[in-house]
Design a protein around this motif. Structure first.
Motif, PDB file in Angstrom:
ATOM      1  N   GLU A 229      24.927 -91.134 -13.651  1.00  0.00           N
ATOM      2  CA  GLU A 229      25.788 -90.119 -14.250  1.00  0.00           C
ATOM      3  C   GLU A 229      26.697 -89.442 -13.236  1.00  0.00           C
ATOM      4  O   GLU A 229      27.817 -89.040 -13.576  1.00  0.00           O
ATOM      5  N   MET A 230      26.257 -89.328 -12.003  1.00  0.00           N
ATOM      6  CA  MET A 230      27.022 -88.558 -11.014  1.00  0.00           C
ATOM      7  C   MET A 230      28.096 -89.415 -10.355  1.00  0.00           C
ATOM      8  O   MET A 230      28.137 -89.563  -9.135  1.00  0.00           O
ATOM      9  N   PHE A 231      28.964 -89.971 -11.168  1.00  0.00           N
ATOM     10  CA  PHE A 231      30.078 -90.762 -10.654  1.00  0.00           C
ATOM     11  C   PHE A 231      31.231 -89.849 -10.255  1.00  0.00           C
ATOM     12  O   PHE A 231      31.546 -88.880 -10.940  1.00  0.00           O
ATOM     13  N   SER A 232      31.856 -90.167  -9.137  1.00  0.00           N
ATOM     14  CA  SER A 232      33.119 -89.521  -8.776  1.00  0.00           C
ATOM     15  C   SER A 232      33.949 -90.530  -7.990  1.00  0.00           C
ATOM     16  O   SER A 232      33.413 -91.292  -7.190  1.00  0.00           O
ATOM     17  N   CYS A 233      35.247 -90.551  -8.260  1.00  0.00           N
ATOM     18  CA  CYS A 233      36.128 -91.514  -7.619  1.00  0.00           C
ATOM     19  C   CYS A 233      36.320 -91.138  -6.153  1.00  0.00           C
ATOM     20  O   CYS A 233      36.710 -90.012  -5.841  1.00  0.00           O
ATOM     21  N   LYS A 234      36.060 -92.069  -5.255  1.00  0.00           N
ATOM     22  CA  LYS A 234      36.192 -91.841  -3.813  1.00  0.00           C
ATOM     23  C   LYS A 234      37.409 -92.566  -3.256  1.00  0.00           C
ATOM     24  O   LYS A 234      37.432 -92.958  -2.093  1.00  0.00           O
ATOM     25  N   VAL A 235      38.424 -92.713  -4.082  1.00  0.00           N
ATOM     26  CA  VAL A 235      39.582 -93.508  -3.710  1.00  0.00           C
ATOM     27  C   VAL A 235      40.146 -93.074  -2.357  1.00  0.00           C
ATOM     28  O   VAL A 235      40.391 -91.908  -2.099  1.00  0.00           O
ATOM     29  N   GLY A 236      40.294 -94.055  -1.461  1.00  0.00           N
ATOM     30  CA  GLY A 236      40.879 -93.795  -0.156  1.00  0.00           C
ATOM     31  C   GLY A 236      39.989 -93.051   0.812  1.00  0.00           C
ATOM     32  O   GLY A 236      40.318 -92.937   1.990  1.00  0.00           O
ATOM     33  N   ARG A 300      32.467 -84.158 -17.376  1.00  0.00           N
ATOM     34  CA  ARG A 300      33.918 -84.157 -17.202  1.00  0.00           C
ATOM     35  C   ARG A 300      34.352 -83.581 -15.865  1.00  0.00           C
ATOM     36  O   ARG A 300      35.244 -84.114 -15.190  1.00  0.00           O
ATOM     37  N   GLU A 301      33.751 -82.498 -15.407  1.00  0.00           N
ATOM     38  CA  GLU A 301      34.176 -81.844 -14.176  1.00  0.00           C
ATOM     39  C   GLU A 301      33.863 -82.669 -12.937  1.00  0.00           C
ATOM     40  O   GLU A 301      34.591 -82.617 -11.941  1.00  0.00           O
ATOM     41  N   SER A 302      32.783 -83.460 -12.965  1.00  0.00           N
ATOM     42  CA  SER A 302      32.442 -84.282 -11.801  1.00  0.00           C
ATOM     43  C   SER A 302      33.113 -85.651 -11.877  1.00  0.00           C
ATOM     44  O   SER A 302      33.620 -86.161 -10.881  1.00  0.00           O
ATOM     45  N   CYS A 303      33.158 -86.228 -13.064  1.00  0.00           N
ATOM     46  CA  CYS A 303      33.699 -87.575 -13.236  1.00  0.00           C
ATOM     47  C   CYS A 303      35.229 -87.590 -13.246  1.00  0.00           C
ATOM     48  O   CYS A 303      35.856 -88.509 -12.725  1.00  0.00           O
ATOM     49  N   ARG A 304      35.835 -86.594 -13.869  1.00  0.00           N
ATOM     50  CA  ARG A 304      37.302 -86.438 -13.955  1.00  0.00           C
ATOM     51  C   ARG A 304      38.001 -87.678 -14.501  1.00  0.00           C
ATOM     52  O   ARG A 304      39.050 -88.093 -14.023  1.00  0.00           O
TER      53      ARG A 304
END
Length: 337
Positions: A229-236, A300-304
């Motif tokens: 569940e604790m996904f967040s985009c780490k792009v770059g 929503r706030e963590s995944c964005r």
């Protein structure tokens, strides 16, 4: 600064997989030669990059891959390789291991030749060669993962695929989400297919493989999902991607003209990986708050909005529009309790 960088060794490939996000087959015009690639590796090392992942196309179609790996290892970098396994003979694997290769990922989309060929289109004997490459890689001391495309059809084969992978002695099984770009352009995510009970069962089962000697990994473009569940985009910030002709992108999921950072043949790789354009993209990711289907979600706030690359590939943009920034076929939304 990215500590892990994927490099497209070449766009050439001996397969014609239906889901290939780079539409691999022929070389790109202006692909970097040995000298240019060695210079890039030195510059990446000077930037603090610790790991390079050889990608493609099929990286083993470069005859100088061992030479390049040895040069990068001399700079203190570790190397991984993503391959379809067809050209991964024991002799070639042995040379790569001696040059500094540590980890290999071999693509197989099913536990039998017929099921694997549903998606992965290679020459005759492709499945058998990939299996042999996996066994040889284990015996040579490499860390080995099988990579399988996650689809509603392959999801229901998780236990069988995991048992098959374990029988080969490999260290894990990685599922990755297809992107509707490259050869798969024009395809879409049918929510009714991804909402099937078989897909839900996949997410009921996969956490049981974590923290064991064998692990099932779900790749980042899936976005959030039950059990992760604790996904967040780490792009770059954790990884970036460089094509064989030197174009730099924040990640493979954002290989879109609007997210091209520049080319290493004209701008220093340090500036491309940590300069203003990259920082602006990272700020954009952090500031994004999706609405629409994402509005009531507790993540929503963590995944964005999950993986921006998937949303852009389907809708042409990340924010606004009928999707309102929500991830298409979000697996958490479709299968959360």
């Amino acid at each position: 600064m990215s500590l892990c960088v994927g490099i497209e060794a070449t766009k050439r490939c001996n397969f014609k997989c239906r889901h290939c996000f780079v539409d691999a087959g022929r070389s790109r015009p202006g692909e970097m030669n040995s000298a240019a690639m060695k210079s890039l590796l030195r510059n990446l090392s000077d930037c603090g990059v610790t790991t390079v992942g050889w990608s493609g196309g099929e990286p083993l179609m470069r005859r100088d891959l061992e030479e390049l790996t040895r040069a990068g290892a001399a700079c203190g970098m570790n190397f991984t390789l993503a391959t379809n396994g067809y050209l991964a003979t024991r002799e070639r694997l042995s040379r790569l291991a001696a040059a500094g290769l540590k980890v290999i990922q071999i693509s197989l989309d099913g536990p039998t030749a017929s099921r694997s060929s549903r998606l992965r289109r290679g020459p005759s004997g492709a499945f058998e060669r990939a299996v042999r490459a996996a066994v040889d890689s284990v015996s040579l001391g490499l860390t080995v993962h099988l990579c399988t495309l996650l689809t509603p059809e392959t999801a229901e084969e998780l236990e069988e695929m995991a048992a098959f992978a374990r029988s080969l002695g490999v260290h894990g099984l990685r599922y990755t989400m297809w992107m509707p770009v490259g050869r798969a352009a024009g395809a879409c995510y049918e929510e009714h297919a991804w909402a099937r009970p078989e897909v839900g069962c996949f997410f009921d089962i996969f956490p049981s493989f974590r923290k064991q000697d064998f692990e099932v990994i779900i790749d980042c473009p899936t976005g959030p999902c039950p059990g992760r569940e604790m996904f967040s985009c780490k792009v770059g910030m954790g990884t970036s991607y460089i094509t064989s002709d030197g174009d730099v992108y924040p990640c493979t999921a954002l290989m879109n003209p609007g997210y091209r950072l520049g080319n290493v043949n004209r701008i220093s790789v340090r500036e491309l990986l940590s300069g203003g354009r990259m920082l602006a993209i990272q700020r954009e990711i952090r500031a994004h708050v999706p609405s629409g289907l994402c509005a009531p979600c507790p993540l929503r706030e963590s995944c964005r909005g999950g993986c921006p690359g998937r949303t852009i590939a389907v809708f042409g943009k990340w924010t606004g529009g009928g999707q309102e920034g929500a991830l298409p076929a979000c697996l958490y939304r479709l299968h959360r309790a």
